[in-house]
Design a protein around this motif. Structure first.
Motif, PDB file in Angstrom:
ATOM      1  N   PHE A  67       0.847  -1.185   0.000  1.00  0.00           N
ATOM      2  CA  PHE A  67       0.000   0.000   0.000  1.00  0.00           C
ATOM      3  C   PHE A  67       0.891   1.246   0.000  1.00  0.00           C
ATOM      4  CE2 PHE A  67      -2.085  -3.351   2.385  1.00  0.00           C
ATOM      5  CZ  PHE A  67      -3.402  -3.346   1.953  1.00  0.00           C
ATOM      6  N   ALA A  68       0.486   2.267  -0.727  1.00  0.00           N
ATOM      7  CA  ALA A  68       1.180   3.559  -0.691  1.00  0.00           C
ATOM      8  C   ALA A  68       0.203   4.617  -0.189  1.00  0.00           C
ATOM      9  CB  ALA A  68       1.712   3.938  -2.072  1.00  0.00           C
ATOM     10  N   TYR A  69       0.701   5.493   0.664  1.00  0.00           N
ATOM     11  CA  TYR A  69      -0.152   6.508   1.291  1.00  0.00           C
ATOM     12  C   TYR A  69       0.515   7.885   1.247  1.00  0.00           C
ATOM     13  CZ  TYR A  69      -1.842   2.246   3.690  1.00  0.00           C
ATOM     14  OH  TYR A  69      -2.297   0.994   4.001  1.00  0.00           O
ATOM     15  N   ILE A  70      -0.329   8.893   1.404  1.00  0.00           N
ATOM     16  CA  ILE A  70       0.147  10.263   1.585  1.00  0.00           C
ATOM     17  C   ILE A  70      -0.632  10.843   2.756  1.00  0.00           C
ATOM     18  CG2 ILE A  70       0.295  12.584   0.598  1.00  0.00           C
ATOM     19  CD1 ILE A  70       0.607  11.331  -2.138  1.00  0.00           C
ATOM     20  N   SER A  71       0.059  11.564   3.623  1.00  0.00           N
ATOM     21  CA  SER A  71      -0.607  12.115   4.802  1.00  0.00           C
ATOM     22  C   SER A  71      -1.584  13.216   4.418  1.00  0.00           C
ATOM     23  CB  SER A  71       0.427  12.669   5.789  1.00  0.00           C
ATOM     24  OG  SER A  71       1.155  13.737   5.220  1.00  0.00           O
ATOM     25  N   GLU A  72      -2.569  13.406   5.294  1.00  0.00           N
ATOM     26  CA  GLU A  72      -3.611  14.412   5.059  1.00  0.00           C
ATOM     27  C   GLU A  72      -3.088  15.795   5.425  1.00  0.00           C
ATOM     28  OE1 GLU A  72      -6.425  14.061   3.700  1.00  0.00           O
ATOM     29  OE2 GLU A  72      -7.086  11.994   3.912  1.00  0.00           O
ATOM     30  N   ASP A  73      -2.126  16.276   4.660  1.00  0.00           N
ATOM     31  CA  ASP A  73      -1.522  17.591   4.873  1.00  0.00           C
ATOM     32  C   ASP A  73      -1.520  18.351   3.550  1.00  0.00           C
ATOM     33  OD1 ASP A  73      -0.426  17.571   7.708  1.00  0.00           O
ATOM     34  OD2 ASP A  73       0.530  15.760   6.931  1.00  0.00           O
ATOM     35  N   THR A  74      -1.058  19.576   3.580  1.00  0.00           N
ATOM     36  CA  THR A  74      -0.853  20.300   2.339  1.00  0.00           C
ATOM     37  C   THR A  74       0.249  19.589   1.576  1.00  0.00           C
ATOM     38  OG1 THR A  74       0.796  21.750   3.340  1.00  0.00           O
ATOM     39  CG2 THR A  74      -1.505  22.484   3.409  1.00  0.00           C
ATOM     40  N   PRO A  75       0.264  19.662   0.227  1.00  0.00           N
ATOM     41  CA  PRO A  75       1.297  18.960  -0.540  1.00  0.00           C
ATOM     42  C   PRO A  75       2.715  19.253  -0.074  1.00  0.00           C
ATOM     43  CG  PRO A  75      -0.413  19.730  -2.014  1.00  0.00           C
ATOM     44  CD  PRO A  75      -0.729  20.308  -0.652  1.00  0.00           C
TER      45      PRO A  75
END
Length: 221
Positions: free
Chosen positions: A137-145
């Protein structure tokens, strides 16, 4: 464990580490005072700790601490179909990451950090258990880019365990988190054997156990 089993685990760990080594870099710094692990504001960088060797590491899952309740909430909402206990544990890890402030952007062979844009769109979990040997799985945090943390979670099936690696890529001009490897025994977190038989007919969420221990291990990553 037998010598052969220990050797196999070591070989698999080396293989997993090699896959993420280009995604993680450490910088040696003089030891500094420990920083707070709380993140009162969404765009505050994750906490950085310093180990005994003076190497700084980012705790990648400390955006929002996962809990057993939050993991079960994600499982109940997603209502996934599990083929076996390994599927069930792998999805619990996925649920813990989601409830730690990350969003899913890729699964399976498409899940890799290199070239992943910080504003990549969300994807469904479809195909997450298409392999019998691993879950990725790949994720990105819920922040500004600009402040987003990219995270890769890869779990290899090894007997009755999942050898799980978590690696983050903070960008070329920031600190990089060291890959974290967890050897998770399936039977420690999912009912199997007689326990599973006794729970037959129950929802999948009710066949988990010791999720507080699982989330504690992940939150420390």
């Amino acid at each position: 464990f037998s010598l052969a089993n220990s050797t196999l685990r070591h070989v698999l760990w080396i293989r997993m580490h090699a896959q993420v080594t280009t995604l993680s870099r450490t910088r040696t710094r003089p030891p500094c005072a420990a920083t707070s692990t709380s993140r009162p504001y969404k765009n505050t960088p994750p906490p950085i700790s310093t180990n005994a060797s003076g190497v700084r590491r980012v705790q990648v899952l400390s955006l929002v601490m996962a809990s057993a309740a939050s993991v079960l909430a994600v499982v109940r909402t997603a209502a996934p179909t599990f083929r076996n206990a390994h599927d069930q544990l792998a999805f619990a890890v996925h649920a813990a990451v989601l409830s730690s402030g990350f969003r899913l952007v890729a699964v399976g062979e498409q899940a890799q950090l290199e070239g992943l844009a910080a504003d990549a769109p969300d994807v469904s979990v479809a195909g997450w258990n298409s392999s019998n040997e691993q879950y990725t799985f790949a994720y990105i945090s819920e922040d500004t880019p600009a402040a987003a943390v990219k995270l890769l979670v890869k779990s290899l099936v090894l007997g009755d365990s999942l050898l799980t690696t978590l690696a983050s890529d903070r960008g070329s001009d920031r600190d990089h988190a060291e890959p974290k490897v967890l050897d998770l025994a399936v039977g420690d977190y999912v009912m199997t054997g007689d326990q599973a038989a006794a729970a037959a007919g129950s929802s999948a969420a009710k066949t988990y156990k010791n999720l507080d221990q699982l989330t504690k291990a992940l939150n420390a990553a």
